[in-house]
Design a protein around this motif. Structure first.
Motif, short mmCIF file in Angstrom:
data_model
loop_
_atom_site.label_atom_id
_atom_site.label_comp_id
_atom_site.label_asym_id
_atom_site.label_seq_id
_atom_site.Cartn_x
_atom_site.Cartn_y
_atom_site.Cartn_z
N ASP A 1 9.67 6.94 -8.92
CA ASP A 1 9.32 6.17 -10.11
C ASP A 1 10.35 5.08 -10.41
OD1 ASP A 1 7.06 7.52 -10.37
OD2 ASP A 1 7.72 8.81 -12.03
N GLU A 2 11.64 5.35 -10.05
CA GLU A 2 12.68 4.34 -10.31
C GLU A 2 12.56 3.17 -9.32
OE1 GLU A 2 14.65 7.79 -9.79
OE2 GLU A 2 13.24 7.90 -11.48
N GLU A 3 12.32 3.58 -8.03
CA GLU A 3 12.29 2.54 -6.98
C GLU A 3 11.07 1.62 -7.09
OE1 GLU A 3 14.30 3.85 -2.80
OE2 GLU A 3 12.53 4.97 -3.45
N GLY B 1 8.48 -3.04 -5.86
CA GLY B 1 7.18 -3.70 -6.11
C GLY B 1 7.38 -5.15 -6.51
N ALA B 2 8.33 -5.37 -7.44
CA ALA B 2 8.59 -6.74 -7.89
C ALA B 2 9.09 -7.59 -6.73
CB ALA B 2 9.63 -6.73 -9.02
N PHE B 3 9.98 -6.98 -5.90
CA PHE B 3 10.52 -7.73 -4.77
C PHE B 3 9.42 -8.06 -3.74
CE2 PHE B 3 13.21 -7.92 -0.79
CZ PHE B 3 13.74 -9.17 -1.11
N ALA B 4 8.53 -7.07 -3.49
CA ALA B 4 7.43 -7.30 -2.55
C ALA B 4 6.55 -8.45 -3.03
CB ALA B 4 6.59 -6.03 -2.38
N ASN B 5 6.27 -8.44 -4.35
CA ASN B 5 5.47 -9.54 -4.90
C ASN B 5 6.17 -10.88 -4.75
OD1 ASN B 5 3.11 -8.30 -5.68
ND2 ASN B 5 3.99 -7.55 -7.61
N GLU B 6 7.49 -10.84 -4.94
CA GLU B 6 8.27 -12.07 -4.82
C GLU B 6 8.19 -12.62 -3.40
OE1 GLU B 6 12.33 -11.56 -6.38
OE2 GLU B 6 12.92 -13.01 -4.83
N VAL B 7 8.33 -11.69 -2.40
CA VAL B 7 8.27 -12.13 -1.00
C VAL B 7 6.87 -12.67 -0.70
CG1 VAL B 7 8.41 -11.37 1.41
CG2 VAL B 7 10.09 -10.55 -0.26
N LYS C 1 0.82 -1.22 0.00
CA LYS C 1 0.00 0.00 0.00
C LYS C 1 0.85 1.27 0.00
CE LYS C 1 -4.21 -1.62 2.21
NZ LYS C 1 -4.73 -1.89 3.56
N GLN C 2 2.11 1.14 0.51
CA GLN C 2 2.97 2.33 0.60
C GLN C 2 3.78 2.57 -0.68
OE1 GLN C 2 5.39 2.12 4.17
NE2 GLN C 2 3.69 1.06 5.19
N MET C 3 3.56 1.76 -1.70
CA MET C 3 4.31 1.86 -2.95
C MET C 3 4.23 3.28 -3.55
SD MET C 3 5.90 -0.80 -3.90
CE MET C 3 6.15 -1.96 -2.62
N GLY C 4 3.05 3.93 -3.35
CA GLY C 4 2.82 5.26 -3.90
C GLY C 4 3.87 6.30 -3.46
N ARG C 5 4.43 6.04 -2.26
CA ARG C 5 5.41 7.01 -1.73
C ARG C 5 6.77 6.87 -2.40
NH1 ARG C 5 6.06 6.09 3.99
NH2 ARG C 5 4.05 5.35 4.75
N LEU C 6 6.97 5.81 -3.12
CA LEU C 6 8.31 5.57 -3.70
C LEU C 6 8.52 6.37 -4.98
CD1 LEU C 6 8.47 1.68 -3.27
CD2 LEU C 6 9.64 3.39 -1.87
#
Ligand code: DAH
Length: 339
Positions: free
Chosen positions: A51-53, A58-64, A44-49
């Motif tokens: 554009d590069e991060e 996001g991919a890593f979070a999905n992986e975990v 949910k906090q992805m919005g704060r990141l």
């Protein structure tokens, strides 16, 4: 954030490893993957990141998340398997011994008495022999000195499969099977089921149990028979137990006797238990008839022997003060769990 995810992954692995129940597993699933779970709140906090991060994290979070989901699924399968194994172990039945639930500490009252009798005989050097429940009229009657015309056959009317094949009415045919297979010295007991055409009531059943005994050797006499049976009675009913031998007739023994035990409730004066007799019938016995020995190829001039047959069901009823034979066969847990 990357570090946080890495931490979550490690924590989840350790926690899931230690899980032992489905409830705990569900707890962990909610804590990590639920609506307010740790992974969900990171996503949910992805919005704060920046554009590069964003795509990288996001991919890593999905992986975990996928990783934790995988762990939960395999843990759940593992728990299911353990539960199933435990259930199979719990529900496993020992089919070799009817009514025996070792896991519950219960044993069928007849198994208890049978084991006691077996112990006594095994300690005297007897072996255990088994014979068929479906046998021929030859083994059940003729070889036991009861030819076709013999009136004693009528007393043991049974279930015939053909004219020659029947359900054995007694364990005595095992004597013949044993003597045909082995040469003396013989010392065997043979417990088992027997069948007769009887109506079911509190003291009768078309299926019941006997324990047969047979000893054949050189120089066996009636004294050996009496000594052996007295040893049995003392070991089962106590040192003070009194026995008596009454003359009787069995076709396959000569002489024959019935052994009684003095009533342990009234000590001979007569009461309800012994039906006023003072004595309780225990078994039939005698010296093996020469015709029976020679029929099995054993020379009666050289060898002699004794035999006996006792009723296990009645012995069990008396032993535990059970008033109705049917209770032994109904498998009612309210009855069986008392033993
Ligand atoms: N088979 C007999 C019956 O069922 C009992 C019996 C009597 C067995 C005498 C024996 C014996 O071995 O010697 O009535």
């Amino acid at each position: 954030m990357q570090n946080m995810l890495e931490e979550i992954r490690k924590k989840a692995l350790t926690e899931l490893d230690a899980v032992t129940s489905g409830a705990l597993l569900e707890d962990i699933r909610v804590r990590y993957l639920g609506k307010k779970g740790e992974i969900t709140s990171i996503l949910k906090q992805m919005g704060r990141l920046s554009d590069e991060e964003r795509p990288v994290i996001g991919a890593f979070a999905n992986e975990v998340r996928t990783y934790i989901e995988g762990l939960i699924v395999s843990k759940s399968e593992q728990l299911d398997k353990l539960a199933l194994e435990a259930r199979i172990a719990r529900e496993r039945i020992d089919v070799t011994l009817p009514g025996r639930r070792r896991d519950l500490g219960h044993r069928h009252p007849m198994s208890i008495v049978l084991d006691e009798v077996k112990d006594v005989f095994l300690s005297m050097g007897f072996e255990i022999a088994e014979g068929p429940e479906v046998d021929t009229e030859h083994y059940n009657f003729s070889a036991l000195n009861m030819p076709q015309w013999h009136p004693a056959r009528d007393m043991q009317d049974t279930f015939y499969i053909t004219d020659e094949v029947l359900l054995r009415t007694q364990t005595s045919p095992v004597q013949i099977h044993v003597m045909e297979k082995k040469k003396p010295p013989l010392r065997v007991i043979s417990p088992g089921r027997v069948f007769r055409k009887d109506e079911v009531d509190a003291t009768h059943s078309p299926m019941f149990h006997q324990i047969e005994g047979l000893v054949v050797d050189k120089g066996i006499t009636m004294a050996d028979l009496k000594g052996t049976l007295e040893t049995l009675v003392r070991r089962i009913y106590g040192e003070g137990a009194v026995t008596r031998f009454r003359p009787h007739h069995f076709a396959f023994t000569e002489p024959s006797a019935e052994a009684d035990i003095m009533c342990f409730s009234c000590h001979g004066s007569g009461c309800r238990l012994c039906k006023g007799e003072g004595w309780i019938e225990l078994l039939g016995c005698g010296m093996v008839h020469p015709n029976v020995l020679s029929g099995c190829g054993i020379d009666p001039e050289e060898y002699s022997g004794f035999a006996f047959g006792l009723g296990l069901d009645r012995m069990t009823l008396r032993r535990f003060g059970i008033s109705d034979l049917r209770l032994l066969f109904e498998n009612d847990m309210r009855f069986l769990s008392q033993f």
